[in-house]
Design an enzyme around this catalytic site. Structure first.
Site, PDB file in Angstrom:
ATOM      1  N   THR A 197      -9.047  -3.168   1.536  1.00  9.44           N
ATOM      2  CA  THR A 197      -7.988  -2.911   2.504  1.00  9.44           C
ATOM      3  C   THR A 197      -8.635  -2.401   3.786  1.00  9.44           C
ATOM      4  O   THR A 197      -9.514  -1.548   3.760  1.00  9.44           O
ATOM      5  CB  THR A 197      -6.883  -1.977   1.943  1.00  9.44           C
ATOM      6  OG1 THR A 197      -5.729  -2.117   2.768  1.00  9.44           O
ATOM      7  CG2 THR A 197      -7.288  -0.520   1.865  1.00  9.44           C
ATOM      8  N   CYS A 207      -2.735   6.083   7.061  1.00  8.10           N
ATOM      9  CA  CYS A 207      -2.386   5.551   5.734  1.00  8.10           C
ATOM     10  C   CYS A 207      -3.422   6.008   4.704  1.00  8.10           C
ATOM     11  O   CYS A 207      -4.493   6.474   5.062  1.00  8.10           O
ATOM     12  CB  CYS A 207      -2.379   4.034   5.744  1.00  8.10           C
ATOM     13  SG  CYS A 207      -1.185   3.299   6.877  1.00  8.10           S
ATOM     14  N   HIS A 226      -2.196   0.460  -0.615  1.00  8.64           N
ATOM     15  CA  HIS A 226      -2.291   0.912   0.786  1.00  8.64           C
ATOM     16  C   HIS A 226      -0.918   1.459   1.184  1.00  8.64           C
ATOM     17  O   HIS A 226      -0.013   0.695   1.508  1.00  8.64           O
ATOM     18  CB  HIS A 226      -2.693  -0.276   1.667  1.00  8.64           C
ATOM     19  CG  HIS A 226      -2.903   0.072   3.124  1.00  8.64           C
ATOM     20  ND1 HIS A 226      -3.910  -0.491   3.863  1.00  8.64           N
ATOM     21  CD2 HIS A 226      -2.247   0.895   3.980  1.00  8.64           C
ATOM     22  CE1 HIS A 226      -3.859  -0.021   5.121  1.00  8.64           C
ATOM     23  NE2 HIS A 226      -2.845   0.811   5.209  1.00  8.64           N
TER      24      HIS A 226
END
Lengths: 211, 165
Positions: free
Chosen positions: B27, B33, B50
């Site tokens: 990711t 995040c 994620h």
């Protein structure tokens, strides 16, 4: 019927956003010209509504290093606005204002950061003031914040801000023209959904009456 | 070592992918995040999530993986269906940075990374899964990858060499 997400904006609403974009970026270009001491023009922008991941792919790679200026809107319109500065535009500006260029974003120091923040601030406040005038709504902007980092991580900030309401972003893409150079310019205009409805009622009309 | 020939499986924002035996889950550019890897070494089963926000409470959005609480729970359910067992899980997390500095906007939006990290830790504690390694906070984005054949987790940060978490 009121709008529940950006993707519900219809053709007429997008035309209005483009018109505002054109006026906003036009006045921003004039203000920037004064700052850099060179004529800056701006093409008529395109308005795009994109899902988060599509927005990042559309603007480059998630790991692309960019600079971004972020402001928060308050008063009649609440939300965030963000201006993305890519390396070529950063250099075009630094060359004209400070007489120097950089090879990578790690060479940005206090002076350069301050110049870029000001450029972003002018861009965003000209834009906000065009909307404010056209819609007859007060928009107050916060002090600008800056980030120099991966595109994906930067865009996630306004996305998180909107994340409880929508999965889309509104992108205003155009080209800034300096002399013979053409640079991509991207503004993200992200009112919250309530403010978006207020804006559309003022600018397009009829969104509330269609129920 | 992460096998260079191994197939990369991309995990987007508010997304989750599971792989078994082989493949690299990746990711890109976690800012505020959080990337969460959960790995069952016995059956070489791994997931990468994620998440973007701490809790799904009151959300109008339909995406479960956008939120720490619903995202982790749904992932654990799926891993369980693939034969994963909680008592074997190795969990690592990265992200939760404060991306913007120097303005009013930075202050108001800045705490989201911190809140995300707190929420992930709380949910993991409730689920009885220990977070073995973490690299959270700071001011820079991270790309997170896990080689499912070995369980090795790596982080890429701009201007720094790749690190093994």
């Amino acid at each position: 019927m009121s709008i529940k997400s950006y993707e519900e904006l219809d053709g007429m609403a997008l035309d209005v956003m483009r018109e505002i974009g054109s006026i906003g970026t036009g006045s921003a270009a004039t203000a920037l010209s004064a700052l850099v001491g060179d004529t800056i023009k701006m093409t008529v922008p395109e308005i795009q509504i994109k899902e988060f991941n599509d927005a990042i792919d559309h603007l480059g790679g998630p790991e692309d290093i960019v600079a971004a200026i972020l402001v928060q809107m308050s008063e009649d319109v609440k939300g965030t606005m963000l201006f993305l500065l890519r390396m070529d535009f950063v250099n075009a500006v630094l060359k004209r204002i400070l007489g120097k260029e950089i090879e990578n974003f790690f060479q940005l120091h206090e002076m350069e950061i301050s110049v870029l923040t000001e450029v972003g601030n002018i861009m965003l406040s000209s834009y906000a003031s065009a909307i404010s005038t056209l819609a007859g709504m007060d928009i107050h902007l916060s002090v600008p914040a800056i980030a120099v980092n991966m595109l994906g991580g930067i865009l996630a900030v306004p996305m998180a801000e909107l994340g409880y309401e929508t999965d889309q972003l509104m992108l205003i893409n155009g080209k800034l023209i300096l002399g013979n150079e053409k640079h991509d310019s991207t503004i993200l205009m992200l009112p919250d959904i309530e403010s978006l409805n207020k804006l559309m009622n003022k600018l397009v009309g009829g969104y509330d009456q269609q129920e | 070592m992460i096998n260079k020939n191994s197939k990369e499986i991309k995990v987007g924002i508010a997304d989750m992918k599971i792989a078994r035996q082989e493949g690299v889950l990746i990711t890109h550019a976690l800012g505020s995040c959080i990337g969460i890897t959960i790995y069952d070494p016995m059956i070489k089963l791994g997931a990468l999530i994620h998440i973007m926000l701490p809790e799904a409470t009151g959300a109008k959005s339909s995406s479960v993986y956008k939120f720490a609480d619903t995202g982790i729970k749904e992932t654990l359910r799926k891993l369980g269906a693939f034969g994963g067992r909680k008592n074997r899980y190795i969990c690592k997390i990265a992200g939760g940075a404060q991306m913007f500095a120097g303005g009013g906007a930075a202050g108001a939006l800045g705490h989201i990374g911190e809140r995300n990290a707190e929420s992930v830790k709380k949910v993991m504690q409730e689920e009885g899964i220990r977070i073995q390694k973490q690299d959270v906070g700071g001011t820079t984005a991270r790309t997170m990858l896990m080689d499912v054949s070995t369980g090795e987790v790596k982080l890429r940060i701009i201007g720094k060499p790749e690190i093994i978490l």
